[in-house]
Design a protein around this motif. Structure first.
Motif, PDB file in Angstrom:
ATOM      1  N   ALA A  59       0.727  -1.227  -0.107  1.00 32.60           N
ATOM      2  CA  ALA A  59       0.121   0.047   0.042  1.00 32.60           C
ATOM      3  C   ALA A  59       0.872   1.202  -0.008  1.00 32.60           C
ATOM      4  O   ALA A  59       0.405   2.206  -0.630  1.00 32.60           O
ATOM      5  CB  ALA A  59      -0.922  -0.021   0.988  1.00 32.60           C
ATOM      6  N   LYS A  60       1.856   1.165   0.622  1.00 35.80           N
ATOM      7  CA  LYS A  60       2.612   2.325   0.808  1.00 35.80           C
ATOM      8  C   LYS A  60       4.234   1.931   0.302  1.00 35.80           C
ATOM      9  O   LYS A  60       4.431   0.647   0.573  1.00 35.80           O
ATOM     10  CB  LYS A  60       2.799   3.012   2.351  1.00 35.80           C
ATOM     11  N   PRO A  61       5.257   3.034  -0.146  1.00 35.31           N
ATOM     12  CA  PRO A  61       6.499   2.482  -0.285  1.00 35.31           C
ATOM     13  C   PRO A  61       7.136   2.282   0.835  1.00 35.31           C
ATOM     14  O   PRO A  61       6.841   2.717   1.915  1.00 35.31           O
ATOM     15  CB  PRO A  61       6.991   3.755  -1.100  1.00 35.31           C
ATOM     16  N   LEU A  62       8.108   1.441   0.691  1.00 36.08           N
ATOM     17  CA  LEU A  62       9.157   1.144   1.851  1.00 36.08           C
ATOM     18  C   LEU A  62       9.761   2.467   2.342  1.00 36.08           C
ATOM     19  O   LEU A  62      10.362   3.023   1.504  1.00 36.08           O
ATOM     20  CB  LEU A  62      10.043  -0.108   1.595  1.00 36.08           C
ATOM     21  N   SER A  63      10.058   2.666   3.518  1.00 38.72           N
ATOM     22  CA  SER A  63      10.852   3.650   4.017  1.00 38.72           C
ATOM     23  C   SER A  63      12.105   3.072   4.307  1.00 38.72           C
ATOM     24  O   SER A  63      12.503   1.744   3.794  1.00 38.72           O
ATOM     25  CB  SER A  63      10.517   4.008   5.584  1.00 38.72           C
ATOM     26  N   VAL A  64      13.190   4.031   4.203  1.00 40.33           N
ATOM     27  CA  VAL A  64      14.698   3.460   4.506  1.00 40.33           C
ATOM     28  C   VAL A  64      14.704   2.374   5.431  1.00 40.33           C
ATOM     29  O   VAL A  64      15.452   1.421   5.429  1.00 40.33           O
ATOM     30  CB  VAL A  64      15.654   4.626   4.806  1.00 40.33           C
ATOM     31  N   SER A  65      13.955   2.566   6.536  1.00 30.84           N
ATOM     32  CA  SER A  65      14.436   1.914   7.923  1.00 30.84           C
ATOM     33  C   SER A  65      13.804   0.666   7.592  1.00 30.84           C
ATOM     34  O   SER A  65      14.189  -0.586   7.927  1.00 30.84           O
ATOM     35  CB  SER A  65      13.812   2.365   9.263  1.00 30.84           C
ATOM     36  N   ASP A  66      12.374   0.454   6.887  1.00 35.13           N
ATOM     37  CA  ASP A  66      11.994  -0.881   6.475  1.00 35.13           C
ATOM     38  C   ASP A  66      12.574  -1.486   5.429  1.00 35.13           C
ATOM     39  O   ASP A  66      12.948  -2.938   5.600  1.00 35.13           O
ATOM     40  CB  ASP A  66      10.642  -0.456   5.897  1.00 35.13           C
ATOM     41  N   ALA A  67      13.310  -0.717   4.405  1.00 34.52           N
ATOM     42  CA  ALA A  67      14.243  -1.398   3.487  1.00 34.52           C
ATOM     43  C   ALA A  67      15.508  -2.027   4.081  1.00 34.52           C
ATOM     44  O   ALA A  67      15.848  -3.057   3.786  1.00 34.52           O
ATOM     45  CB  ALA A  67      14.515  -0.399   2.335  1.00 34.52           C
ATOM     46  N   LYS A  68      16.068  -1.177   5.228  1.00 29.96           N
ATOM     47  CA  LYS A  68      17.465  -2.012   5.712  1.00 29.96           C
ATOM     48  C   LYS A  68      17.066  -3.232   6.628  1.00 29.96           C
ATOM     49  O   LYS A  68      17.516  -4.072   6.565  1.00 29.96           O
ATOM     50  CB  LYS A  68      17.987  -0.798   6.486  1.00 29.96           C
ATOM     51  N   ALA A  70      14.533  -5.209   5.927  1.00 28.32           N
ATOM     52  CA  ALA A  70      14.485  -6.357   4.829  1.00 28.32           C
ATOM     53  C   ALA A  70      15.807  -6.734   4.302  1.00 28.32           C
ATOM     54  O   ALA A  70      15.589  -7.870   3.509  1.00 28.32           O
ATOM     55  CB  ALA A  70      13.336  -5.829   3.915  1.00 28.32           C
ATOM     56  N   GLY A  71      16.804  -6.185   4.549  1.00 31.48           N
ATOM     57  CA  GLY A  71      18.038  -6.690   3.927  1.00 31.48           C
ATOM     58  C   GLY A  71      18.568  -6.109   2.670  1.00 31.48           C
ATOM     59  O   GLY A  71      19.376  -6.551   2.220  1.00 31.48           O
ATOM     60  N   PHE A  72      17.995  -5.052   2.336  1.00 31.98           N
ATOM     61  CA  PHE A  72      18.036  -4.409   1.160  1.00 31.98           C
ATOM     62  C   PHE A  72      19.495  -3.335   1.366  1.00 31.98           C
ATOM     63  O   PHE A  72      19.616  -2.762   2.699  1.00 31.98           O
ATOM     64  CB  PHE A  72      17.146  -3.516   0.432  1.00 31.98           C
ATOM     65  N   THR A  73      20.152  -2.863   0.386  1.00 30.45           N
ATOM     66  CA  THR A  73      21.177  -1.767   0.767  1.00 30.45           C
ATOM     67  C   THR A  73      20.599  -0.462   0.009  1.00 30.45           C
ATOM     68  O   THR A  73      19.921  -0.601  -0.945  1.00 30.45           O
ATOM     69  CB  THR A  73      22.450  -2.096  -0.098  1.00 30.45           C
ATOM     70  N   ILE A  74      20.856   0.536   0.817  1.00 26.19           N
ATOM     71  CA  ILE A  74      20.329   1.865   0.388  1.00 26.19           C
ATOM     72  C   ILE A  74      21.158   2.517  -0.295  1.00 26.19           C
ATOM     73  O   ILE A  74      22.121   2.965   0.796  1.00 26.19           O
ATOM     74  CB  ILE A  74      19.406   2.412   1.358  1.00 26.19           C
ATOM     75  N   LEU A  75      21.059   3.465  -1.340  1.00 21.64           N
ATOM     76  CA  LEU A  75      21.972   4.133  -1.876  1.00 21.64           C
ATOM     77  C   LEU A  75      21.135   5.594  -2.280  1.00 21.64           C
ATOM     78  O   LEU A  75      20.072   5.479  -2.487  1.00 21.64           O
ATOM     79  CB  LEU A  75      22.833   3.507  -3.148  1.00 21.64           C
TER      80      LEU A  75
END
Length: 86
Positions: A59-68, A70-75
């Motif tokens: 429903a909403k885009p992932l926030s930076v903290s949610d993405a981290k 989940a194991g994603f690298t944020i650039l």
């Protein structure tokens, strides 16, 4: 193993279908096996039904903290062709 859905060829005719195939049933079968042509219970003709695919909805885009989490690298883009890891 995929799950296939089957329905009676004549769901409105109680003489040509049992309660199970009239309402439709699901069956787990290997991909290499041919589709069923008869109901396993009453031996009347059935057809394979194409069902809708279940896909997750966000429903909403992932926030930076949610993405981290989940194991994603944020650039984040800093300059022309330069990215910084958050």
């Amino acid at each position: 193993m995929p799950i296939y859905e089957y329905l009676s060829e004549a769901p409105e005719d109680p003489e040509r279908s049992c309660r199970v195939c009239r309402q439709g049933f699901e069956l787990r079968r290997p991909i290499d096996r041919p589709a069923l042509e008869q109901c396993p219970l009453c031996k009347h003709p059935v057809r394979k039904v194409i069902s809708k695919v279940n896909t997750p909805r966000i429903a909403k885009p992932l926030s930076v903290s949610d993405a981290k989490a989940a194991g994603f690298t944020i650039l984040q883009k800093r300059d022309q062709g330069v990215y910084e890891k958050l």
